[in-house]
Write an enzyme that holds these catalytic residues in place. Structure first.
Site, PDB file in Angstrom:
ATOM      1  N   HIS A  61      -3.145 -17.577  69.389  1.00 12.70           N
ATOM      2  CA  HIS A  61      -3.784 -16.352  68.898  1.00 12.70           C
ATOM      3  C   HIS A  61      -5.284 -16.527  68.707  1.00 12.70           C
ATOM      4  CE1 HIS A  61      -3.890 -12.523  66.616  1.00 12.70           C
ATOM      5  NE2 HIS A  61      -4.821 -13.130  65.912  1.00 12.70           N
ATOM      6  N   HIS A 112      -1.120  -6.660  66.373  1.00  7.68           N
ATOM      7  CA  HIS A 112      -0.468  -7.199  65.176  1.00  7.68           C
ATOM      8  C   HIS A 112       1.036  -7.039  65.375  1.00  7.68           C
ATOM      9  CE1 HIS A 112      -1.386  -8.299  60.784  1.00  7.68           C
ATOM     10  NE2 HIS A 112      -2.142  -9.042  61.557  1.00  7.68           N
TER      11      HIS A 112
END
Length: 753
Positions: A61, A112
């Site tokens: 990420h 998200h």
């Protein structure tokens, strides 16, 4: 902090004297070669705090370790837009574009996804909060948000679990911040079952001179942490870390999903904007993924290269947190600023005025090291660039999957088609009621679209549009889009199709498309087929941007989106931002009066593979997606811009084909339409050929529109006239708008309550 925890602190001295201590690097997501590289960088084993920092910052990420070899090709695109220049681009918190009159806008879209599956409300809410702080950190006032969403089948139990919470989280956080939600998507497909996609976009406005960057420069400048206190929520959220990894006798496992407080975020926004206005910031960074690990290392790495931090000064919500946990916590509503010593008192005074806690936690140094102490003991001493920017770079194996040829050979040509007018009519009613084409008001009515009073266009218009300057009416338009089915059939073309639909949506309102931000959602990078899809999508975006003359300002990559061995449809969401010189002249997305002439701009081909019709009526996915014609898209956009003031409405043709565009345009204001289609009515109504828009003009302006289309080389065909209370395809079928509306509007309320 209990004294026993301090006594067993893993300091740099301890790490040097105890080189062979077993460390839980594997549990933290690090590979053997990565752990070995960390030891080589440091010349010793890392402390537990250093290990925590590297593990989160070298996660997929944060480090983009599997994707950056493909993303770097975006730097080949000229960093200029059709009307100006980029003031900040890839590598910053968000891209910043000159839009004229001394104004700039900044926008970005991020994911998200996994947190929103675990805890739908907080996962989605904190996704909005995080992207808003990215925009704020550039020196801009956030002015609007958007939310591209993907869910499993509408009738699936898990969709009923996650969708209401996600929508409530997006709306609840954004509404409480006073930010209008002006667009987005809600798409349903079986591949997203167990892995919904929650992508969040924010756009902000600033003057050129207000631009701020994330860097810690100026030896002796003070580092201030301000906003919410640091807690145990979201520890290791980006790499799924658990706190007992560091201390088996410590507190129970921390939740990896952050908990948001929009009221604190609102205070943080206003406080930060006043600090900017006072000229008190030399550098600034929001705290999102990887928390303090990210903020300290990125600020130091992008600045003079040195920073010293006293970690025990960090305000805590939980006094039992160990230093490792404090460094990894992703507690929300926090910012870090670099401030000259003479400005610290004024900075703290503004924070106090807004009731925002602020503490000086460190200073900029000339050591070239990021050094962090805990109660006088050194727990971190690293080269900051090795943490923030020089992480692993993987050249993952990629391979066109063996099944791709068979998939592309299985086109929609052999599927049974409706032949009679009655069959076409029934098909239309089923199509408009299908989950991906039905009315999304159940979702969008939970969002405040008009707060702040500057919303010009919002759902269900093709794009959202915001007024930037109330005196000159300068504004911007934004759209997001992606068809994952097209991307599966051909990831190169699928990414371009996502781009051109957003590009076209921005153009229908009359705006000039300027630049893109992307959110690239894919399955596991360890699967060569997924990496091939990803590489092809990046190549497609680069080539399209080069042809259209628009840059990539930045974006996000989200990998490992799959359930078991089944990846999601490749979903490269593309956001396009455009500029509108005078928003009062924007072109609406639907007609509102009878007696207007209706035209179709663009060319219709028999392109039904991957279409909504094939999906809804046959559950079929195969063949090749619609042809991408970038020059046709550019000419069409130029015509739509030239037609501002002439066109009374413009609505793009995409998912569901021409008949869906006619249905939505008729239902928007309850004004019907009578059209006459040429050739096979089924192809004319349901083909999803690109570079097409339905437009209307006053009866007396039809000749001028035909001339304008000729000047821009855009095919144009008369369709019919607006008016009445039905969708009437002459000689084929007609449907009263009341019946059409019942089918279109009833799906989500019936499914979700």
């Amino acid at each position: 902090m209990p004294e026993t925890r301090i006594a067993h602190l893993d300091t740099v001295t301890v790490a040097t004297e105890d080189p062979q201590r077993e460390q839980p690097w594997s549990d933290l997501g690090l590979k053997p070669d990565e752990y070995a590289e960390i030891r080589e960088i440091l010349g010793r084993r890392p402390t537990s705090s250093e290990l925590a920092m590297y593990s989160v910052m070298w996660s997929e990420h944060c480090s983009y370790k599997s994707s950056k070899v493909h993303l770097k090709q975006f730097s080949e695109i000229p960093q200029t837009t059709p009307v100006g220049k980029m003031l900040a681009g890839i590598g910053e918190n968000a891209g910043v574009l000159d839009i004229g009159q001394g104004y700039a806008v900044t926008f970005k879209v991020e994911s998200h996804n996994h947190p929103s599956y675990v805890e739908p409300y907080q996962g989605a809410a904190t996704g909005v909060g995080g992207i808003v702080r990215d925009i704020l950190a550039m020196g801009a006032r956030p002015v609007a948000v958007m939310d591209p969403l993907r869910f499993g089948p509408l009738d699936a139990d898990d969709t009923h679990r996650v969708l209401p919470g996600i929508v409530a989280g997006v709306g609840g956080y954004g509404n409480m911040l006073g930010l209008p939600n002006i667009g987005g998507e809600a798409v349903f497909d079986a591949s997203y079952a167990g892995n919904p996609l929650v992508n969040a976009l924010c756009v902000g406005v600033l003057r050129h001179e207000d631009l701020h960057l994330a860097k810690a420069s100026g030896v002796g400048n003070q580092v201030i942490l301000y906003g919410a206190r640091t807690g145990g929520d979201g520890i290791g959220g980006v790499s799924v870390l658990a706190s007992e990894t560091f201390d088996a006798d410590g507190p129970a496992k921390r939740p990896s999903v952050q908990v948001g407080d929009p009221f604190m975020e609102k205070l943080l926004i206003e406080c930060t904007l006043e600090i900017f206005a006072a000229g008190l910031v030399a550098g600034i960074q929001d705290l999102g993924g990887a928390g303090l690990s990210c903020a300290t290392s990125e600020l130091a790495s992008a600045g003079d290269g040195g920073m010293h931090v006293e970690l025990d000064r960090v305000p805590l919500r939980d006094s039992t947190l160990a230093p490792e946990e404090i460094l990894m916590s992703e507690s929300q509503e926090r910012m870090m600023a670099v401030v000259e010593p003479d400005d610290v008192a004024a900075f703290l005074a503004i924070c106090a005025k807004w009731d925002v806690e602020a503490v000086v936690v460190g200073e900029v140094t000339d050591t070239g090291r990021l050094q962090i102490d805990w109660h006088g003991e050194r727990v971190v001493d690293v080269p900051p660039r090795s943490v923030a920017h020089d992480g692993p770079t993987y050249h993952r194996p990629l391979e066109r999957p063996s099944w791709q040829d068979d998939l592309q050979a299985d086109g929609a040509e052999s599927l049974q088609r409706p032949g009679t007018g009655a069959e076409l009519r029934d098909t239309v009613l089923r199509m408009v009621a299908s989950p991906n084409l039905c009315d999304k008001s159940w979702i969008t009515d939970q969002y405040d679209r008009y707060v702040r009073g500057n919303t010009v266009l919002s759902q269900p218009s093709d794009s959202g549009m915001i007024r930037v300057d109330p005196d000159t009416n300068l504004g911007v338009a934004i759209s997001t889009d992606c068809n994952g089915r097209f991307a599966l059939l051909d990831p190169y073309a699928g990414a371009q199709l996502a781009l051109v639909e957003s590009y076209r949506n921005v153009a229908t309102g009359g705006a000039v498309p300027l630049a893109i931000s992307d959110c690239l959602n894919f399955g596991s990078p360890e699967d060569p087929a997924v990496m091939w899809q990803f590489a092809e999508a990046c190549r497609g975006l680069k080539d399209a941007c080069l042809t259209l003359g628009i840059p990539v300002t930045g974006g996000n990559v989200s990998l490992y989106n799959q359930t078991g061995e089944t990846p999601i449809l490749p979903t490269p969401v593309v956001a396009v931002l455009g500029v509108m010189d005078d928003v009062t002249l924007r072109t609406p997305s639907a007609w509102s009066a009878g007696g207007e002439r209706v035209f179709l701009l663009g060319e219709t081909r028999e392109e039904l593979s991957g279409s909504e019709w094939a999906h809804v009526e046959h559950g079929h996915l195969g063949g090749l997606p619609p042809t991408v014609d970038l020059e046709a898209e550019r000419s069409l956009a130029q015509l739509l811009h030239a037609g501002v003031g002439l066109l009374s409405s413009a609505h793009d043709v995409s998912d569901g084909g021409l008949v869906q565009t006619l249905a939505e345009s008729s239902l928007r204001h309850g004004v019907g339409v009578t059209v006459n289609v040429v050739g096979d009515p089924f192809v004319a109504l349901f083909s999803e050929s690109t570079a097409r828009v339905v437009v209307t003009v006053a009866d007396g302006d039809a000749e001028r529109l035909v001339e304008l289309a000729g000047e821009h080389g855009v095919p144009i065909a008369p369709l019919g006239v607006t008016g009445g209370d039905a969708l009437d395809v002459e000689g084929v079928f007609d449907v009263p708008l009341s019946e059409l509306r019942r089918a279109w509007a009833g799906t989500l309320p019936a499914a979700l309550g």
